[in-house]
Write an enzyme that holds these catalytic residues in place. Structure first.
Site, PDB file in Angstrom:
ATOM      1  N   ASN A   1      -5.371   2.977 -13.099  1.00  0.00           N
ATOM      2  CA  ASN A   1      -4.436   1.961 -12.606  1.00  0.00           C
ATOM      3  C   ASN A   1      -3.014   2.509 -12.705  1.00  0.00           C
ATOM      4  O   ASN A   1      -2.706   3.293 -13.590  1.00  0.00           O
ATOM      5  CB  ASN A   1      -4.540   0.693 -13.470  1.00  0.00           C
ATOM      6  CG  ASN A   1      -3.583  -0.403 -13.003  1.00  0.00           C
ATOM      7  OD1 ASN A   1      -3.479  -0.689 -11.809  1.00  0.00           O
ATOM      8  ND2 ASN A   1      -2.860  -1.018 -13.942  1.00  0.00           N
TER       9      ASN A   1
ATOM     10  N   GLY B   1       0.786  -1.238   0.000  1.00  0.00           N
ATOM     11  CA  GLY B   1       0.000   0.000   0.000  1.00  0.00           C
ATOM     12  C   GLY B   1       0.814   1.283   0.000  1.00  0.00           C
ATOM     13  O   GLY B   1       0.333   2.309   0.465  1.00  0.00           O
TER      14      GLY B   1
ATOM     15  N   HIS C   1       0.822   1.232 -13.324  1.00  0.00           N
ATOM     16  CA  HIS C   1       1.612   0.076 -13.762  1.00  0.00           C
ATOM     17  C   HIS C   1       3.097   0.454 -13.700  1.00  0.00           C
ATOM     18  O   HIS C   1       3.478   1.528 -14.179  1.00  0.00           O
ATOM     19  CB  HIS C   1       1.226  -0.331 -15.188  1.00  0.00           C
ATOM     20  CG  HIS C   1       1.968  -1.545 -15.636  1.00  0.00           C
ATOM     21  ND1 HIS C   1       1.663  -2.807 -15.161  1.00  0.00           N
ATOM     22  CD2 HIS C   1       3.037  -1.687 -16.459  1.00  0.00           C
ATOM     23  CE1 HIS C   1       2.509  -3.675 -15.692  1.00  0.00           C
ATOM     24  NE2 HIS C   1       3.346  -3.034 -16.475  1.00  0.00           N
TER      25      HIS C   1
HETATM   26  C1  GAR Z   1       3.413  -1.192  -7.372  1.00  0.00           C
HETATM   27  O1  GAR Z   1       4.717  -1.168  -7.879  1.00  0.00           O
HETATM   28  C2  GAR Z   1       2.401  -1.176  -8.506  1.00  0.00           C
HETATM   29  O2  GAR Z   1       2.788  -0.383  -9.578  1.00  0.00           O
HETATM   30  C3  GAR Z   1       2.388  -2.633  -8.887  1.00  0.00           C
HETATM   31  O3  GAR Z   1       2.411  -3.323  -7.650  1.00  0.00           O
HETATM   32  C4  GAR Z   1       3.118  -2.530  -6.684  1.00  0.00           C
HETATM   33  C5  GAR Z   1       2.250  -2.373  -5.454  1.00  0.00           C
HETATM   34  O4  GAR Z   1       2.939  -1.717  -4.419  1.00  0.00           O
HETATM   35  N1  GAR Z   1       1.234  -2.954  -9.681  1.00  0.00           N
HETATM   36  C6  GAR Z   1       1.268  -3.816 -10.681  1.00  0.00           C
HETATM   37  O5  GAR Z   1       2.234  -4.473 -10.975  1.00  0.00           O
HETATM   38  C7  GAR Z   1      -0.048  -3.950 -11.449  1.00  0.00           C
HETATM   39  N2  GAR Z   1       0.161  -4.566 -12.721  1.00  0.00           N
HETATM   40  P1  GAR Z   1       2.162  -0.998  -3.218  1.00  0.00           P
HETATM   41  O6  GAR Z   1       1.176  -1.997  -2.642  1.00  0.00           O
HETATM   42  O7  GAR Z   1       3.242  -0.649  -2.228  1.00  0.00           O
HETATM   43  O8  GAR Z   1       1.482   0.226  -3.770  1.00  0.00           O
END
Ligand code: GAR
Length: 203
Positions: free
Chosen positions: A109, A13, A111
């Site tokens: 979203n 998060g 990415h």
């Molecule tokens: C982030 O790097 C986000 O961009 C990625 O997961 C991570 C979540 O981190 N999302 C993806 O790969 C979606 N395809 P967080 O929970 O610390 O925000």
């Protein structure tokens, strides 16, 4: 009236934190985070939401294994909370047709790559950065985009490039992409959509 935002999460998060910080700093003037919904009960993002006093919900595929029923249950929660737009902040679930139709052009979203590189099915989290390093790219980054039925396929709102360093590991690269790109452009993209919704409401 403020645009009511649901942030969908699965993990630590940090992007949710960036959104909460942006809201506190007045950088999402027409929006408020009204709900944090996780598809994983253990996601630390839920703890961040609890500390910030934001309403939380969990809907996992263990609770609702049938994708069609999951879609309906998710839409029910969002409707009950009077949600206007969604921000997917590290959400690793797939949205179904009901939610996509109800929130067309209102789902953002983040990415962790420069779409169309390193995106689509199977490219999430650390895997994206492993693939970027394996390909030997010298520049990567992050993309904030609208969500449609195609994985990582919706219109691009914002992108920011990040340099790859010679001694990067997937972990160091992931962290730099978050710090230099994701935490900046996700709040800006959420602002764009929440401003737009507020404008439509006032017309
Ligand atoms: C982030 O790097 C986000 O961009 C990625 O997961 C991570 C979540 O981190 N999302 C993806 O790969 C979606 N395809 P967080 O929970 O610390 O925000």
């Amino acid at each position: 009236m403020l645009t009511r935002i649901a942030v969908l999460v699965s993990g630590s998060g940090t992007n949710l934190q960036a959104l909460m910080d942006a809201q506190a700093a007045g950088r999402i003037p027409n929006g408020e985070i009204a709900l944090v919904l996780s598809n994983r009960k253990a996601a630390y993002a839920l703890e961040r939401a609890r500390q910030a006093g934001i309403e939380r919900a969990v809907l996992s595929k263990y609770m609702e294994p049938d994708p069609d029923k999951y879609d309906a249950a998710l839409l029910r929660i969002l409707t009950e909370c009077r949600i206007d737009m969604l921000a997917l902040a590290g959400f690793l679930g797939i949205l179904g047709p009901r939610v996509l139709a109800a929130y067309e052009n209102r789902i953002v979203n983040i990415h962790p790559a420069l779409i169309p590189s390193f995106c689509g099915l199977g490219y999430y989290g650390l895997r994206v950065h492993e693939a970027a390093l394996a390909r030997g790219v010298k520049v990567t980054g992050a993309t904030a985009h609208l969500v449609n039925g195609e994985v990582d396929g919706g219109p691009i709102l914002l992108q920011k490039a990040v340099e790859v360093k010679p001694d990067d590991t997937p972990e160091t690269l992931q962290r730099r992409v978050m710090e230099e790109a994701e935490w900046e452009i996700l709040p800006r993209a959420v602002r764009m959509i929440s401003d737009q919704i507020a404008k439509e409401r006032n017309n």
